[in-house]
Design a protein around this motif. Structure first.
Motif, PDB file in Angstrom:
ATOM      1  N   ARG A 226       2.203 -11.889 -10.920  1.00  0.00           N
ATOM      2  CA  ARG A 226       1.167 -12.335 -11.876  1.00  0.00           C
ATOM      3  C   ARG A 226      -0.134 -11.565 -11.672  1.00  0.00           C
ATOM      4  O   ARG A 226      -0.753 -11.091 -12.627  1.00  0.00           O
TER       5      ARG A 226
ATOM      6  N   GLN B 128       8.069 -13.856 -16.903  1.00  0.00           N
ATOM      7  CA  GLN B 128       8.691 -15.141 -16.557  1.00  0.00           C
ATOM      8  C   GLN B 128      10.221 -15.001 -16.497  1.00  0.00           C
ATOM      9  O   GLN B 128      10.867 -15.400 -15.530  1.00  0.00           O
TER      10      GLN B 128
ATOM     11  N   GLU C 288      -1.807  -8.814 -14.337  1.00  0.00           N
ATOM     12  CA  GLU C 288      -3.196  -8.941 -14.806  1.00  0.00           C
ATOM     13  C   GLU C 288      -3.921  -7.603 -14.672  1.00  0.00           C
ATOM     14  O   GLU C 288      -4.615  -7.153 -15.579  1.00  0.00           O
TER      15      GLU C 288
ATOM     16  N   ASP D  33       3.784 -11.836 -20.708  1.00  0.00           N
ATOM     17  CA  ASP D  33       3.948 -13.062 -19.909  1.00  0.00           C
ATOM     18  C   ASP D  33       5.384 -13.595 -20.001  1.00  0.00           C
ATOM     19  O   ASP D  33       5.972 -14.000 -18.999  1.00  0.00           O
TER      20      ASP D  33
ATOM     21  N   ARG E 261      -1.040 -10.244 -24.903  1.00  0.00           N
ATOM     22  CA  ARG E 261      -0.554 -10.810 -23.628  1.00  0.00           C
ATOM     23  C   ARG E 261       0.827 -11.490 -23.717  1.00  0.00           C
ATOM     24  O   ARG E 261       1.656 -11.342 -22.825  1.00  0.00           O
TER      25      ARG E 261
END
Length: 567
Positions: free
Chosen positions: A299, A328, A303, A324, A320
């Motif tokens: 994570r 995941q 970023e 994401d 984004r």
């Protein structure tokens, strides 16, 4: 009909490198055809062929007996070492043998030999091993041949005390010098000391007709000519793979020695787990699991990447979601498949290299399709921008170890490997062995040399072998494809003999090398999984199993490829 009352406990395969020409599959097939329920592999001071032999034997209903014909240091006369066969009774015995062979290769060489000392045997322990006395090549056999019964008995007492209840006196009949004297003296000593006697047969080749090819193989390794009257001739044409009936006839006078070969096979019960991976332990902060640490690092890394890709905050917010979601999905898959440690280990040494001035490639192969790899700094390509698929790299439906091809600057690659050694411990890290083989062209030149044929003659013939896709064709295919070869074999006796010997040696293991990029990192001591080998007494250390076999026994290979373009 019941199986003959004999099991072969001595076999030198092609992996003895200098002096065996038995192919492992052929040995197992022969044991099957002779209805032998078990077979031992005891290559000379190594376990190079162990995993392959174990798999072939198990797949064909043969019980694999695993061991090695080892060299024992002679403290009184370093020029005349002894031999002993060590067989593994259990997993503990396997680990002891791995440790002993590794120590022998990592210690300074004695006249170029890797020798096991009595001190090593005591330090490592031998309670998982069975020892066979080495017959004429062992220290007891030497004393008996010199007529020194007292010394022979004292040496036998030493080995019996060390291998409590697991030491056997060996008798052999393969046409060697002073054969009957040694058999009768050994049998008498066994009776006098109440030690078990076992009949063995040192197998070096499969058929009686392979003797000349075997002699050629020895000459290739030792630099002799076949016809040289001065060359040592320790082998006889009897050292082929004999049937149980032949052995029963040979030792009809010593039935207990035959029965003990079967008894030893019963006592050896080593089972090796294949196909389960053992990753090294990656250190995580106290109380944080590997899975949680991977999620956390991925994570934070993502970023950082998104800030580089989309410096404008509103644009970043719009872009984004797909990143994401993909992160995941990938972290869930990696954790479910049990590989978070693998990603963290690779990311750690790549990021160390980048911080310490070792140029690293941007990533290639299917690994470039992983957003987690991109987030952790393993690769430098944005998989979403190029529509690269993660499933090509890791797929729960096809479970196999992930494998990143990582390119390092050629001149700095050793620094990264050194960092890994420091981090996980030198005993846990090694490079991987490779085996060079005798290809058709090379074997013609080698055999031509030991037959003392002129160099130009052999060179000319080897150049007649056609090359396809940068590889010379096999001898059989070359004869079919090149009429000139067929004609010369038919017309010239020298060429016929050259091809006959070369065909028996073609593709056998010729030498031991090092894999260009593979590095192993074990969870703990590498020798708990496989022995290591060093050509020079500890300078460059490699596993004794090749890249396919280390993966089968569960060690994880990391690729550290040197690339000149990055230098």
């Amino acid at each position: 009909m019941s199986a003959p009352p004999f099991i072969h406990l001595r076999l030198h395969s092609e992996y003895s490198v200098t002096e065996g020409i038995v192919r492992l599959q052929d040995a197992v097939a022969r044991a099957v055809s002779y209805r032998m329920p078990a077979l031992a592999l005891t290559d000379l001071s190594n376990l190079f062929g162990l995993v392959k032999f174990y798999s072939y034997a198990r797949n064909n209903g043969i019980k694999p007996l695993l061991g090695s014909d080892v060299t024992i240091a002679n403290e009184a006369d370093p020029d005349r070492p002894y031999r002993l066969v060590l067989l593994c009774r259990s997993l503990q015995g396997y680990r002891q043998l791995c440790d002993l062979l590794s120590r022998a290769y990592l210690a300074p060489r004695v006249r170029g030999r890797a020798e096991i000392t009595r001190r090593m045997l005591r330090e490592v322990g031998v309670d998982g091993l069975i020892a066979l006395s080495g017959a004429g090549a062992g220290d007891i056999g030497e004393a008996l041949l010199q007529g020194n019964r007292v010394q022979a008995a004292s040496r036998a007492r030493f080995w019996e005390a060390l291998f409590a209840g697991a030491f056997y006196l060996e008798v052999q009949r393969y046409g060697q010098a002073q054969q009957e004297l040694l058999v009768s003296e050994t049998a008498a000593l066994a009776a006098e000391m109440d030690l078990p006697l076992v009949a063995t047969h040192p197998v070096q080749f499969l058929e009686r007709g392979d003797f000349k090819a075997h002699e050629a193989r020895v000459c290739i390794a030792e630099g002799y000519m076949l016809g040289d009257p001065r060359r040592p001739r320790p082998y006889t044409e009897e050292q082929y793979f004999k049937s149980g009936e032949e052995m029963a006839e040979l030792f009809a006078d010593l039935p207990a020695a035959l029965e003990n070969s079967v008894e030893i096979a019963r006592r050896c019960n080593l089972q090796i787990t294949l196909g389960k991976s053992y990753l090294p332990d990656f250190p995580t902060p106290a109380g944080v699991t590997l899975a949680d640490f991977l999620r956390q690092e991925a994570r934070v890394g993502l970023e950082r990447r998104l800030q580089q890709l989309f410096p404008d905050e509103p644009a970043r917010a719009r872009q984004r979601a797909p990143y994401d979601e993909r992160l995941q999905l990938e972290t869930d898959t990696i954790i479910q498949m049990g590989f978070p440690g693998y990603f963290l280990i690779v990311a750690d040494f790549i990021n160390w290299a980048k911080r310490n001035g070792c140029p690293v490639g941007p990533g290639r192969g299917s690994g470039a399709g992983s957003v987690v790899a991109y987030a952790l700094g393993i690769t430098d390509l944005d998989p979403l921008r190029y529509a690269l698929l993660f499933e090509r790299f890791l797929n729960p439906e096809r479970v196999s170890m992930p494998d990143f091809d990582i390119d390092f600057c050629q001149d700095n690659r050793w620094r990264v490997i050194e960092y890994v050694r420091q981090k996980y411990g030198a005993a846990a890290v090694s490079q991987i062995v490779t085996f060079g083989t005798m290809s058709s062209r090379a074997v013609l030149r080698d055999v031509g040399r030991v037959l003392d044929l002129p160099y130009n003659f052999c060179d000319q013939i080897s150049k007649l072998i056609p090359v396809e896709a940068n590889r010379p064709l096999s001898l059989a295919k070359a004869i079919a494809a090149e009429p000139q070869l067929k004609a010369r074999i038919d017309e010239e006796e020298e060429v016929r003999e050259l091809f006959d010997l070369a065909a028996r040696l073609e593709d056998l293991t010729r030498n031991v090398g090092m894999h260009a990029g593979g590095v192993l990192i074990a969870p703990g001591k590498l020798t708990d999984f496989c022995p290591v080998y060093s050509a020079d007494g500890g300078g460059s250390v490699v596993s004794q199993f090749d890249k396919d076999d280390v993966e089968k026994i569960g060690l994880v290979k990391f690729d550290f490829l040197g690339l000149r373009n990055l230098t």
